[in-house]
Design a protein around this motif. Structure first.
Motif, mmCIF file in Angstrom:
data_model
loop_
_atom_site.group_PDB
_atom_site.id
_atom_site.type_symbol
_atom_site.label_atom_id
_atom_site.label_comp_id
_atom_site.label_asym_id
_atom_site.label_seq_id
_atom_site.Cartn_x
_atom_site.Cartn_y
_atom_site.Cartn_z
ATOM 1 N N GLY A 227 1.100 -1.472 -0.259
ATOM 2 C CA GLY A 227 0.165 -0.347 0.075
ATOM 3 C C GLY A 227 1.021 1.481 0.166
ATOM 4 O O GLY A 227 2.267 1.263 0.285
ATOM 5 N N ILE A 228 0.075 2.440 -0.749
ATOM 6 C CA ILE A 228 0.977 3.358 -0.523
ATOM 7 C C ILE A 228 1.293 4.259 0.873
ATOM 8 O O ILE A 228 2.916 4.489 1.088
ATOM 9 N N TRP A 229 0.313 3.827 1.666
ATOM 10 C CA TRP A 229 0.953 3.992 2.969
ATOM 11 C C TRP A 229 2.186 3.674 3.999
ATOM 12 O O TRP A 229 3.065 4.061 4.188
ATOM 13 N N THR A 230 2.063 2.223 3.251
ATOM 14 C CA THR A 230 3.443 1.536 4.044
ATOM 15 C C THR A 230 4.855 2.370 2.807
ATOM 16 O O THR A 230 5.710 1.951 3.754
ATOM 17 N N ARG A 231 4.286 2.340 1.661
ATOM 18 C CA ARG A 231 5.774 2.520 0.382
ATOM 19 C C ARG A 231 6.042 3.957 1.983
ATOM 20 O O ARG A 231 7.108 4.139 1.920
ATOM 21 N N LEU A 232 5.073 5.009 2.320
ATOM 22 C CA LEU A 232 5.640 6.138 2.708
ATOM 23 C C LEU A 232 5.916 5.860 3.745
ATOM 24 O O LEU A 232 7.089 6.779 4.381
ATOM 25 N N GLY A 233 6.061 5.141 5.252
ATOM 26 C CA GLY A 233 6.702 4.493 6.383
ATOM 27 C C GLY A 233 7.795 4.103 5.746
ATOM 28 O O GLY A 233 8.742 4.698 6.252
ATOM 29 N N ARG A 234 8.274 3.334 4.835
ATOM 30 C CA ARG A 234 9.264 3.205 4.102
ATOM 31 C C ARG A 234 10.499 4.292 4.272
ATOM 32 O O ARG A 234 11.242 4.125 4.595
ATOM 33 N N ILE A 235 9.700 5.410 3.614
ATOM 34 C CA ILE A 235 10.468 5.818 2.626
ATOM 35 C C ILE A 235 11.216 7.376 4.312
ATOM 36 O O ILE A 235 12.230 7.331 3.899
ATOM 37 N N LEU A 236 10.585 7.034 4.809
ATOM 38 C CA LEU A 236 9.946 8.288 5.978
ATOM 39 C C LEU A 236 11.115 7.439 6.614
ATOM 40 O O LEU A 236 12.076 8.062 7.455
#
Ligand SMILES: Nc1ncnc2c1ncn2[C@@H]1O[C@H](COP(=O)(O)OP(=O)(O)O)[C@@H](O)[C@H]1O
Ligand SMILES: [Mg+2]
Lengths: 408, 363
Positions: A227-236
């Motif tokens: 999901g997009i949120w998991t991905r954002l979390g990863r990037i953060l």
């Protein structure tokens, strides 16, 4: 009257008043307002029970409204008025505050505190909870670690001020840290313990961060669908770990190349930047016990059979801890973390008692106090209070949300 | 392919020995069921085989390699827990992949193993769900899937069906039987306290009681030739009737006079010196048939009848603490409060002396 007697009297009146209020108000509700007799007995019982919760809630709601809700709005209003509180200045106070170096110093210190203290206290608490789990003197160790929780922040500050105390070089040192420091004379042992060892530890930490960074971005590199949120979390997460890795690597090099002033007692609390960490040690010392107790209970709640299944699956002790236990108590870790974060954002007593914000150690709460009560500037002081509240609120909301999720 | 061997295995918690003198040979491809009453040590024995409990005495080998000190993950076993023990924070896919990832299996092999297991267990649509979003039966299948993907030599099941409702239990029992069918080479050990599960699944049953093995045998052996009164009464439902009596005639066939006044013949051979031996005569409720008065082995008044459709259970009035139960084909409600005389085929009579079956006296 003797203050002790006054205190006892206050307690007796306070507790007695509470009991008396609940007893009398319930009596009034059941006997006078909606008596459980006569033709309407059944309905009256129902109506009384509808009202009863409000009887219990009323004192708390009135007190909270008076001492919490009202002051928030009053502070907001004060922050928009001039120093004496008579002329409206709009956001003038905020603008003035933004122009002050001390304010930005406080913001920077608070940010440092915010990163270091919750992380360190939670990590140490988790470590203590896990290590004391299966040894016979584990409970004794836990009691010792928990004990600082019973000490007030000011009391703890006094204790630590003694630890950081410095005397002239020819006198005996009474501060623990200087006593140890004076033992190092600059020989090979000193270099080993004070430069190489910390450099290695910092290096290991930096390497750990790099590894974490890699394990965060590796699934993305492999093109895993998520999901997009998991991905954002990863990037953060990757950005944070990268930052930490660079900073600690820099410190490791700094530790290696530093020229340490051996033989001179140090006034630890006056060393700019680093004195922040000496102050943080006090709060970490206090909050580790709190984190340990909560996390220890959470660890005990991890089902034993999931651990046994992991053993059969071939997991070693570290993998069981990080891949089975920690993820299962993540909710509790978040609650502990955010709870400590809130304490940190409000930190005041420790700084007030130890440095009073001098030598680059100012924090927001003490800045606010200085403005409000030392400079008597109600406008800027209230503006500082509003900033603290704005910072705390989102964390508080997240904290309550996570805690409620945990309880389900 | 794995042969398991236990020699003199025991388990002590401090001073208390909960298991002792366990000798057991398990051949490759067998489905062994441990049964026994609650608390008799079934789980303990299974967990010792798994390596989760230390073996405090004796030897345990897999394919002649001593396993006592080998870590659990290196024994080539997989276990399905009673509570499923799924990792709650991992999806079904990650639950199944965990062991393979730890073993550094290439991703393509992991995916293939999971896809295959998911197809067999009908879990494909649920692979990306968390365990909490699954029903009890599905969780059970994930637990089994987690074992399958590792392709172990030995499967261990600890009461895997006890958390399921009755209908699901029967369905899952059949699925496990089919699973075993599909993997004829793998060895399975299955713990249960439910004798129906034991009788239907096992290639051999190990009855545990009082910290030791009461009998090992195929389900039919245990049913037809129980070694002792414990096994005789534990296997079969309702349990075998026991009546005290005395041997009055010996030879190729034996005649027994019972305390209640009846008499019975048994095909069990006895010797002359057995005359006068006090024995317990055992006869299963389903082996009892009505007889004319004065000829049977037991006469009593029926207290309760339970008509189950295809059979009727007759509960006779208690004599002391012993109650005789008979199972007659058809519906016989009219026998309530009637006096009934029962007899049985001499081939179906069991004889026990001091709790041991006379069948096994010399061997
Ligand atoms: N850690 C322990 N310490 C002492 N006794 C134990 C321990 N674990 C199990 N037991 C005892 O071992 C016996 C066998 O237990 P278990 O194997 O769980 O039985 P089962 O699975 O057949 O119901 C029980 O009587 C139990 O009380
Ligand atoms: Mg058990």
């Amino acid at each position: 009257m003797h203050p002790a007697i006054q205190a006892i009297l206050t307690i007796v009146i306070g507790v007695g008043g509470c009991i008396g209020y609940f007893w009398a108000s319930n009596l009034f509700l059941d006997k006078v307002l909606f008596p459980a007799r006569g033709p309407e007995a059944g309905r009256n019982i129902g109506r009384a029970n509808m009202i009863r919760p409000w009887l219990f809630l009323a004192p708390a709601m009135i007190a909270l409204g008076l001492y919490l809700a009202y002051p928030v709005f009053a502070t907001l209003k004060l922050s928009l008025f001039s120093k004496g509180g008579d002329t409206f200045v709009g956001f003038g106070n905020y603008a003035a505050m933004m122009g002050e170096a001390k304010f930005w110093e406080s913001m920077r210190s608070n940010a440092l505190w915010l990163v270091v203290v919750p992380a360190a206290a939670t990590a140490f608490g988790l470590l203590a909870a896990q290590l004391t789990d299966r040894i016979w003197w584990g409970n004794i160790a836990k009691s010792l670690i928990f004990m600082p929780m019973a000490i007030s922040f000011v009391g703890a500050s006094v204790i630590w001020k003694l630890i950081y105390d410095a005397r002239a070089a020819d006198q005996a040192q009474i501060g623990l840290l200087n006593t140890i420091w004076m033992k190092f004379e600059g020989g090979i042992g000193s270099v080993l313990i004070l430069q190489i060892l910390p450099a290695i530890m910092l290096g290991v930490f930096a390497a750990l961060m790099v590894w974490l960074l890699w394990s965060l971005i590796a699934p993305m590199a492999r093109g895993m669908r998520e999901g997009i949120w998991t991905r954002l979390g990863r990037i953060l997460g990757a950005a944070i770990t990268l930052g930490l890795a660079l900073v600690t690597a820099g410190w490791a090099i700094g530790a290696m190349t530093a020229d340490l002033p051996y033989g001179t007692p140090q006034t630890w609390l006056t060393i700019p930047f680093w004195n922040n960490f000496f102050l943080m040690a006090v709060l970490i010392w206090i909050q580790t016990g709190f984190a340990m107790v909560i996390l220890s209970a959470a660890l005990r709640g991890v089902p034993e059979d999931t651990i046994e299944a992991a053993i059969l699956d071939g997991a070693n002790a570290f993998q069981i801890f990080f891949k089975i236990k920690v993820p299962q108590i993540m909710g509790t870790i978040v609650v502990v973390w955010t709870t400590i974060t809130i304490v940190v954002l409000k930190v005041f007593d420790i700084v007030r008692a130890m440095t009073n914000g001098q030598w680059g150690s100012q924090v927001l709460a003490n800045y606010m106090y200085d403005k409000l009560f030392t400079a008597q500037d109600w406008g800027v002081g209230s503006a500082a209070a509003m900033v603290i509240m704005l910072l705390v609120t989102p964390i508080l909301v997240w904290n309550v949300y996570s805690a409620r999720k945990e309880m389900r | 392919m794995a042969n398991l061997k236990l020699v003199g295995v025991e388990k002590a918690y401090g001073e208390v020995k909960v298991l002792k003198d366990i000798d057991l040979d398990i051949k490759s491809g067998e489905l062994i069921v441990f049964v026994g009453p609650s608390g008799c040590g079934k789980s303990t024995l299974l967990r010792m085989i798994a390596g989760l409990e230390r073996i405090t005495g004796g030897d345990f080998t897999i394919d002649d390699v001593r396993m006592n000190e080998v870590p659990p993950s290196e024994r080539g076993i997989a276990m399905v827990f009673q509570s499923y023990a799924l990792y709650p924070h991992m999806t079904v896919r990650d639950n199944m992949a965990f062991a393979l990832k730890l073993a550094k299996t290439p991703q393509s092999e992991i995916d293939a193993a999971i896809d295959k297991a998911a197809r067999v267990l009908q879990l494909t649509p649920y692979l990306d769900r968390l365990p909490k979003a699954l029903s009890g039966g599905q969780r059970q299948r994930v637990a089994i899937g987690r074992a399958i993907v590792r392709n172990p030599k030995v499967y261990l099941f600890d009461e895997p069906l006890s958390n399921l409702d009755a209908a699901l239990r029967v369905a899952t029992r059949i699925e496990i039987a089919q699973l075993k069918e599909a993997m004829p080479d793998s060895t399975m050990i299955y713990v249960t306290h439910d004798q129906v599960e034991a009788m239907t699944l096992a290639s051999r049953i190990v009855v545990l009681a009082g910290g030791g093995i009461a009998q090992v045998g195929t389900p039919l052996e245990l049913y037809e030739r129980p070694e002792n009164e414990f096994v005789a009464q534990f296997i079969g439902s309702p349990s075998m009737n026991l009546l005290s009596g005395e041997i009055v005639e010996t030879g190729a066939r034996t005649r027994i006079r019972l305390e209640g006044g009846g008499e019975a013949w048994s095909t069990i051979a006895t010797e002359a010196r057995d005359k006068g031996l006090k024995v317990n005569l055992g006869v299963r409720p389903e082996d009892l048939v009505p007889a004319s008065e004065g000829t049977g082995l037991y006469t009593g008044e029926v207290e309760i009848t339970e008509a189950l459709g295809e059979v009727t259970l007759l509960y006779f009035k208690k004599d002391g603490d012993r109650q005789v139960v008979a199972k007659l084909p058809g519906i016989h409600r009219e026998l309530r409060h009637a006096s009934v005389t029962l007899t049985a085929d001499p081939a179906k009579i069991h004889l026990f002396s001091n709790g041991r079956s006379l069948l096994y006296r010399d061997g």
